[in-house]
Design a protein around this motif. Structure first.
Motif, short mmCIF file in Angstrom:
data_model
loop_
_atom_site.label_atom_id
_atom_site.label_comp_id
_atom_site.label_asym_id
_atom_site.label_seq_id
_atom_site.Cartn_x
_atom_site.Cartn_y
_atom_site.Cartn_z
N SER A 66 0.78 -1.22 0.04
CA SER A 66 -0.04 -0.06 -0.11
C SER A 66 0.92 1.22 0.11
O SER A 66 2.12 1.38 0.24
CB SER A 66 -1.07 0.04 1.11
N TYR A 67 0.33 2.45 -0.37
CA TYR A 67 0.87 3.59 -0.15
C TYR A 67 1.53 3.86 1.18
O TYR A 67 2.57 4.34 1.47
CB TYR A 67 0.18 4.72 -0.80
N ARG A 68 0.63 3.69 2.05
CA ARG A 68 1.33 4.10 3.37
C ARG A 68 2.28 3.23 3.74
O ARG A 68 3.20 3.55 4.50
CB ARG A 68 0.06 3.86 4.32
N VAL A 73 5.72 4.44 2.11
CA VAL A 73 6.19 5.63 2.53
C VAL A 73 6.85 5.16 3.64
O VAL A 73 7.89 5.68 4.10
CB VAL A 73 5.05 6.67 2.62
N ALA A 131 12.46 2.64 -1.75
CA ALA A 131 11.18 2.68 -2.08
C ALA A 131 10.46 1.52 -1.96
O ALA A 131 9.06 1.33 -2.06
CB ALA A 131 11.11 3.26 -3.69
N ASP A 142 8.01 0.46 -4.68
CA ASP A 142 6.41 1.05 -4.20
C ASP A 142 6.45 2.58 -5.26
O ASP A 142 7.59 3.50 -4.74
CB ASP A 142 6.17 1.16 -3.10
N GLU A 143 5.62 2.72 -6.07
CA GLU A 143 5.74 3.68 -6.98
C GLU A 143 5.38 4.91 -6.05
O GLU A 143 5.74 6.01 -6.34
CB GLU A 143 4.94 3.70 -8.13
N HIS A 144 4.65 4.72 -5.27
CA HIS A 144 4.02 6.01 -4.18
C HIS A 144 4.92 6.29 -3.08
O HIS A 144 5.07 7.62 -3.08
CB HIS A 144 2.52 5.50 -3.51
N ALA A 145 5.92 5.58 -2.56
CA ALA A 145 6.92 5.58 -1.97
C ALA A 145 7.93 6.53 -2.70
O ALA A 145 8.55 7.34 -2.27
CB ALA A 145 7.45 4.25 -1.33
N ALA A 200 7.61 8.33 -5.25
CA ALA A 200 7.27 9.94 -5.43
C ALA A 200 7.41 10.59 -4.24
O ALA A 200 7.50 11.94 -4.23
CB ALA A 200 5.68 9.94 -5.71
N ARG A 201 7.14 10.08 -3.07
CA ARG A 201 7.39 10.83 -1.67
C ARG A 201 8.74 11.05 -1.35
O ARG A 201 9.15 12.06 -0.56
CB ARG A 201 6.65 10.08 -0.61
N GLN A 240 13.26 10.44 -10.98
CA GLN A 240 12.26 10.98 -10.05
C GLN A 240 12.72 11.84 -8.99
O GLN A 240 12.03 13.04 -8.58
CB GLN A 240 11.61 9.59 -9.21
#
Length: 333
Positions: free
Chosen positions: A2-4, A7, A61, A64-67, A69-70, A93
């Motif tokens: 998951s995104y959470r 990150v 990361a 994880d693409e969301h991680a 991005a953060r 990125q």
């Protein structure tokens, strides 16, 4: 993931600094896509050898693409003196492209050293290897020239003339590698059968298996992994499927020969690639010159590593007069 979770994993990994720090020691971070592997370990060990008091902070990361991005915000908040980035996806990125930032960087004045970037020029990260065109960005390059790979295949199989390639059109580095190999096929006089894989991992795995079967029917003699983090992550499935069809795999990643069932790797050793990146980083830290004033450093030594058990299963060996060029290993399956 998951995104959470992604990150959180990035934050937790970044907090585990490898250090015998003093207040005046340099803080070096490393942005990673999939954990601290041999390149990362080479960076850490070389930094420690050159400065025992250096503080090293990894940012992972965890694929994880969301991680990812953060990650730029996390890096900026870490108050680093220099950052090392791993891979094309991560580097683009973190620092952005020339088209986005010109001579600048998403990291502002933070010096950045990239590594394991298959083609930093085509990926619009730098202008060229001698003058990067980015004030605070330089790096290392470790990929073997593709004509060396083709010549290596011909040392194993003198009548080689048909290469297979699986690539990801949605990943810039993989797509550019396909374009490079496609162009090379005419100059080096071999036929290329290329199979694209798209979508999520289960869809890509299905397309990969179908593509390998098609390659066998088309008369492919070798499959080249090219530049694909997806295929590297699914190395066992990829190499075992190829082997089941009697097709040897050429991998740019040496670990796939030692730890999976790739047949051959012609590559710089990952650990040495990391050491080179650390040396580049220390040159910058020990000077007052901006990172971009340093040319991109190139690996100069490459190893020919052959998987002995796969060679035996395929009954495919280099000619006897060439064997001294190859290091023979056994996979650990």
């Amino acid at each position: 993931m998951s995104y959470r979770k992604g990150v959180l994993g990035c934050v937790l990994f970044a907090s585990m600094a490898i250090s015998v720090s003093a207040e005046t020691s340099s803080r070096v971070g490393m942005a990673l896509w999939s954990g601290c592997e041999d390149v990362c370990r080479g960076v850490v060990d070389q930094l420690r050898a050159m400065d025992p008091e250096i503080e090293f902070l990894p940012f992972d990361a965890a694929r994880d693409e969301h991680a990812l991005a953060r990650m730029p915000d996390l890096v900026k908040a870490a108050n680093l003196d220099l950052l090392v980035t791993w891979g094309t996806r991560v580097t683009r990125q973190i620092v952005g492209t020339k088209a986005e930032f010109g001579e600048g960087s998403r990291m502002g004045d933070l010096p950045v050293v990239f590594t394991v970037v298959s083609d930093p020029v085509a990926s619009d990260i730098v202008d060229n290897y001698f003058e990067t065109g980015r004030t605070q960005i330089t790096g290392t390059r470790n990929r073997v020239p593709e004509n060396v790979n083709i010549n290596g295949l011909r040392r194993v199989m003198p009548d080689f003339n048909h290469l297979g390639l699986i690539y990801e059109p949605e990943a810039d580095n993989s797509l550019r590698k396909f374009e490079e190999i496609n162009g090379l096929s005419g100059r080096e006089n071999f036929h290329l059968t290329a199979v694209p894989v798209r979508g999520d991992d289960p869809a890509k795995l299905l397309q990969m298996a179908e593509g390998i079967s098609q390659m066998k029917s088309a008369g492919v003699q070798f499959i080249y992994l090219g530049s694909s983090t997806f295929l590297e992550a699914h190395a066992d499935t990829f190499t075992q499927t190829a082997l089941k069809h009697g097709l040897p795999v050429l991998s740019p990643y040496e670990n796939l020969v030692h730890e999976s069932q790739a047949y051959l790797s012609i590559a710089a050793r990952d650990y040495d690639v990391g050491k080179l990146a650390a040396q580049q980083a220390m040159r910058i830290l020990n000077s007052r010159a901006p990172a971009g004033s340093y040319p991109v450093l190139a690996m100069e030594e490459f190893a020919f590593v052959l998987n002995g058990s796969v060679a035996q299963e395929l009954a495919l060996y280099p000619p006897l007069d060439m064997m001294q060029l190859f290091e023979v290993t056994e996979d650990q399956q």
